[in-house]
Design a protein around this motif. Structure first.
Motif, mmCIF file in Angstrom:
data_model
loop_
_atom_site.group_PDB
_atom_site.id
_atom_site.type_symbol
_atom_site.label_atom_id
_atom_site.label_comp_id
_atom_site.label_asym_id
_atom_site.label_seq_id
_atom_site.Cartn_x
_atom_site.Cartn_y
_atom_site.Cartn_z
ATOM 1 N N THR A 138 -6.748 40.573 9.505
ATOM 2 C CA THR A 138 -6.980 39.708 10.689
ATOM 3 C C THR A 138 -5.527 39.328 10.947
ATOM 4 O OG1 THR A 138 -9.225 38.903 9.898
ATOM 5 C CG2 THR A 138 -8.097 37.619 11.546
ATOM 6 N N ARG A 159 -4.452 29.919 22.864
ATOM 7 C CA ARG A 159 -5.450 30.336 23.544
ATOM 8 C C ARG A 159 -5.314 31.363 24.666
ATOM 9 N NH1 ARG A 159 -11.109 29.106 24.373
ATOM 10 N NH2 ARG A 159 -11.989 31.075 25.527
ATOM 11 N N LEU A 162 -4.489 34.746 22.631
ATOM 12 C CA LEU A 162 -6.076 35.172 22.429
ATOM 13 C C LEU A 162 -6.862 35.773 23.529
ATOM 14 C CD1 LEU A 162 -6.730 32.255 19.892
ATOM 15 C CD2 LEU A 162 -5.968 34.596 19.083
ATOM 16 N N GLU A 168 -10.739 41.028 20.024
ATOM 17 C CA GLU A 168 -10.674 39.503 19.610
ATOM 18 C C GLU A 168 -11.084 39.211 18.320
ATOM 19 O OE1 GLU A 168 -15.013 38.105 21.357
ATOM 20 O OE2 GLU A 168 -13.100 38.127 22.747
ATOM 21 N N GLY A 172 -6.805 35.600 15.072
ATOM 22 C CA GLY A 172 -6.965 34.139 14.802
ATOM 23 C C GLY A 172 -5.868 33.068 14.743
ATOM 24 N N ASP A 205 -13.831 28.301 14.938
ATOM 25 C CA ASP A 205 -14.252 29.748 14.390
ATOM 26 C C ASP A 205 -12.998 30.492 14.418
ATOM 27 O OD1 ASP A 205 -14.588 29.720 17.236
ATOM 28 O OD2 ASP A 205 -15.485 31.691 17.073
ATOM 29 N N ARG A 206 -11.898 30.253 15.283
ATOM 30 C CA ARG A 206 -10.684 31.024 15.200
ATOM 31 C C ARG A 206 -9.677 30.730 14.374
ATOM 32 N NH1 ARG A 206 -10.887 33.744 20.439
ATOM 33 N NH2 ARG A 206 -9.796 35.199 19.498
ATOM 34 N N LYS A 208 -8.433 30.352 10.800
ATOM 35 C CA LYS A 208 -8.540 31.168 9.487
ATOM 36 C C LYS A 208 -7.784 30.602 8.459
ATOM 37 C CE LYS A 208 -11.104 34.053 11.925
ATOM 38 N NZ LYS A 208 -12.674 33.896 11.727
#
Length: 276
Positions: A138, A159, A162, A168, A172, A205-206, A208
């Protein structure tokens, strides 16, 4: 389990880094893929990799974080610099697959006068060129302090990068505490609001991984000078709040403070004592 480690030198191999991490109370670590100022990487030693994977499994070493060299700039106006970024990242991602399921972190870069929109387009474009559906690594964009023409100084810029990446699930964010504080996100005074804003703009959630560093500079200074934990403008309580926040406490934390191995061990012990 609280996952914390420090930045270690990869010059002696993965097994050596794993043993060093364990010696200072760490259960993860970060390393540079090559000289941080950029150079040819060492050849992969497959025996060392195999020995490390066995050691990591036996000793509970969690996900590790590779850091790209600082000279990697995916959005420079100079074509040669962008080509160096492409070649370096392509090689790094190939090598990371010898250690499946880990993270690769990079500074988004500086647009060098092209403007942030063009910088964002070039960064997303490079990731679309290099990411593969079958890869297990990742790739993480690091939050930046906003000095000069850095891209990634705001959650909105990250953002936007991303949003431009097709695969996607392979990308992260790594949040750097010194950088976001210097960029104007007051994690010392209002951590709740900052995490809520991150969630609204990017999505937790992105998120990490977290680089856990104090800052030598005051709030919103748009500089980038790390300090030892509790000795800078962020203060120890900021980190106590962060590592115990249920929204992020299960993430891996990586120290990048100005320290030696023994000093990292003291910081890890300090933070473990504050972990609930």
């Amino acid at each position: 389990m609280f996952k914390i480690g420090s930045h270690l030198s990869s010059s002696k191999g993965f097994l050596h880094m794993g043993k060093e991490a364990l010696s200072i109370g760490a259960n993860t670590f970060q390393f540079f893929t090559r000289n941080p100022r950029g150079s040819k990487a060492k050849e992969i030693d497959e025996k060392d990799v195999a020995a490390f994977r066995e050691f990591a499994e036996e000793n509970g070493i969690g996900v590790i974080l590779a850091h790209a060299p600082y000279t990697l700039n995916a959005c420079s106006k100079d074509e040669h610099t962008r080509e160096f970024a492409r070649m370096t990242m392509e090689d790094d991602l190939r090598r990371m697959e010898y250690l499946p399921g880990n993270y690769y972190n990079f500074h988004p870069g500086s647009h060098t006068g092209q403007g942030p929109e063009e910088g964002i387009r070039q960064i997303s474009g490079l990731l679309n060129e290099l990411l593969r559906p079958e890869q297990t690594t990742t790739v993480l964009l690091e939050t930046m302090a906003g000095k000069g023409t850095e891209v990634g100084r705001s959650f909105e810029e990250l953002r936007a990068i991303l949003d431009g990446v097709e695969l996607e699930g392979h990308v992260g964010v790594c949040l750097d505490t010194c950088h976001v504080y210097d960029a104007g996100y007051d994690i010392a005074g209002d951590l709740d609001r900052v995490l809520e804003e991150f969630d609204r703009v990017i999505g937790l959630d992105r998120l990490k991984a977290i680089h856990i560093n104090d800052s030598k500079n005051p709030f919103a200074s748009h500089k980038d000078r790390h300090e030892k934990i509790g000795e800078g403008s962020l203060g120890l309580q900021t980190f106590v709040n962060l590592i115990n926040d249920p929204r992020v406490k299960e993430l891996p934390f990586y120290l990048e403070t100005p320290n030696d191995l023994e000093g990292y061990g003291r910081e890890i012990q300090l933070l473990r004592e504050q972990s609930r």
